[in-house]
Write a protein that holds these residues in place. Structure first.
Motif, PDB file in Angstrom:
ATOM      1  N   MET A  97       0.813  -1.216   0.000  1.00 23.92           N
ATOM      2  CA  MET A  97       0.000   0.000   0.000  1.00 23.92           C
ATOM      3  C   MET A  97       0.846   1.266   0.000  1.00 23.92           C
ATOM      4  N   THR A  98       1.881   1.299   0.847  1.00 18.39           N
ATOM      5  CA  THR A  98       2.723   2.488   0.946  1.00 18.39           C
ATOM      6  C   THR A  98       3.407   2.791  -0.378  1.00 18.39           C
ATOM      7  N   GLU A  99       3.859   1.755  -1.056  1.00 13.46           N
ATOM      8  CA  GLU A  99       4.537   1.939  -2.343  1.00 13.46           C
ATOM      9  C   GLU A  99       3.562   2.380  -3.433  1.00 13.46           C
TER      10      GLU A  99
ATOM     11  N   LEU B  72      -2.325   8.139  -6.411  1.00 15.99           N
ATOM     12  CA  LEU B  72      -2.665   9.551  -6.217  1.00 15.99           C
ATOM     13  C   LEU B  72      -2.269  10.373  -7.432  1.00 15.99           C
ATOM     14  N   ALA B  73      -1.079  10.132  -7.959  1.00 13.49           N
ATOM     15  CA  ALA B  73      -0.632  10.869  -9.140  1.00 13.49           C
ATOM     16  C   ALA B  73      -1.514  10.575 -10.344  1.00 13.49           C
TER      17      ALA B  73
ATOM     18  N   VAL C  63      -7.846  14.253 -13.028  1.00 15.84           N
ATOM     19  CA  VAL C  63      -8.566  15.473 -12.649  1.00 15.84           C
ATOM     20  C   VAL C  63      -8.080  16.638 -13.491  1.00 15.84           C
ATOM     21  N   GLN C  64      -6.755  16.760 -13.642  1.00 15.48           N
ATOM     22  CA  GLN C  64      -6.197  17.847 -14.429  1.00 15.48           C
ATOM     23  C   GLN C  64      -6.608  17.730 -15.888  1.00 15.48           C
ATOM     24  N   GLU C  65      -6.632  16.505 -16.393  1.00  8.23           N
ATOM     25  CA  GLU C  65      -7.058  16.277 -17.774  1.00  8.23           C
ATOM     26  C   GLU C  65      -8.503  16.700 -17.965  1.00  8.23           C
ATOM     27  N   GLY C  66      -9.361  16.394 -16.993  1.00  9.06           N
ATOM     28  CA  GLY C  66     -10.759  16.795 -17.069  1.00  9.06           C
ATOM     29  C   GLY C  66     -10.920  18.298 -17.079  1.00  9.06           C
TER      30      GLY C  66
ATOM     31  N   GLN D  46       1.147   8.066 -18.765  1.00  3.46           N
ATOM     32  CA  GLN D  46       1.814   6.865 -19.225  1.00  3.46           C
ATOM     33  C   GLN D  46       2.766   6.318 -18.172  1.00  3.46           C
ATOM     34  N   GLY D  47       3.472   7.236 -17.485  1.00  7.47           N
ATOM     35  CA  GLY D  47       4.389   6.803 -16.449  1.00  7.47           C
ATOM     36  C   GLY D  47       3.671   6.154 -15.293  1.00  7.47           C
ATOM     37  N   ASN D  48       2.531   6.710 -14.909  1.00  8.86           N
ATOM     38  CA  ASN D  48       1.766   6.143 -13.807  1.00  8.86           C
ATOM     39  C   ASN D  48       1.165   4.802 -14.204  1.00  8.86           C
TER      40      ASN D  48
END
Length: 218
Positions: free
Chosen positions: A17-19, A25-26, A32-35, A53-55
């Protein structure tokens, strides 16, 4: 979110979970930013695309290269089948046999409020080792010291679960999870992941509630 009662939104943690949390979140923030960019009529640009893509690379080994569960979690309890399902959209995450109270078990929509470890003050009490209250009612999803009642209508209205089942559900379903109770309410399945072993979790300390005696309608 993983704190002692009453702030135990997440009652359990897991090694990954921590990793994974910052990556999720990113990914969420990128969507959200794309929207926002779409609604303003402006181009999204390469920054958001590259970030997404990275995420998504973090989910390369999952179905479709995306987070496996796309919709919020919901608990559905089918009174006819004596089944409780934890679902995300059309995906059943877990399915358990439960004990109910027939007409004494209310139908309708609720949410998980109090999540309590050892609600009787001990793990082998009538409510077992875990309890999850349904909204502001005297009903709860909880363990039981009468495992033979699972699959039957012997409770006073609460939802009884076997010890291993209720402890896993407690770990998976956070506070605020919607709960829907009715007849023939299980979703039409399009995707069911296999569950060959229990979810491996670590209990957050101090999730008992010494300031309250629970009087759920067991």
């Amino acid at each position: 979110m993983a704190q002692p009662f009453p702030n135990n939104i997440l009652g359990e943690t897991a090694s990954g979970m921590t990793e994974m949390f910052p990556k999720l979140l990113a990914l969420h923030q990128g969507k959200v930013q794309e929207g926002k960019s779409d609604s303003s009529g402006k181009e999204n640009g390469s920054t958001t695309s590259n970030s997404s893509q990275g995420n998504n690379a973090a989910f390369a080994d999952t179905l479709g290269g995306q987070p496996f569960l796309q919709e919020p979690l919901e608990i559905v309890i089918d009174k006819n089948k004596h089944k409780l399902a934890l679902i995300s959209g059309d995906t059943i995450v877990r399915m358990y046999d439960v004990g109910l109270g027939g007409d004494r078990t209310p139908e309708g929509s609720f949410i998980i409020t109090d999540k309590v470890v050892n609600p009787n003050g001990r793990s082998n009490g009538e409510f077992g080792s875990r309890g999850m209250q349904l909204s502001n009612t005297n009903y709860a999803i909880h363990g039981t010291n009468e495992p033979d009642s699972i699959g039957l209508d012997e409770s006073l209205g609460c939802v009884r679960m076997r010890t291993g089942d209720v402890e896993e559900l407690f770990a998976l379903a956070p506070q605020g999870t919607p709960v829907r109770i009715g007849e023939d309410v299980l979703p039409d399945l399009t995707l069911v992941p296999e569950a060959k072993q229990r979810y491996q979790h670590t209990l957050v300390p101090k999730q008992n509630n010494p300031n309250k005696t629970y009087h759920w309608l067991n």
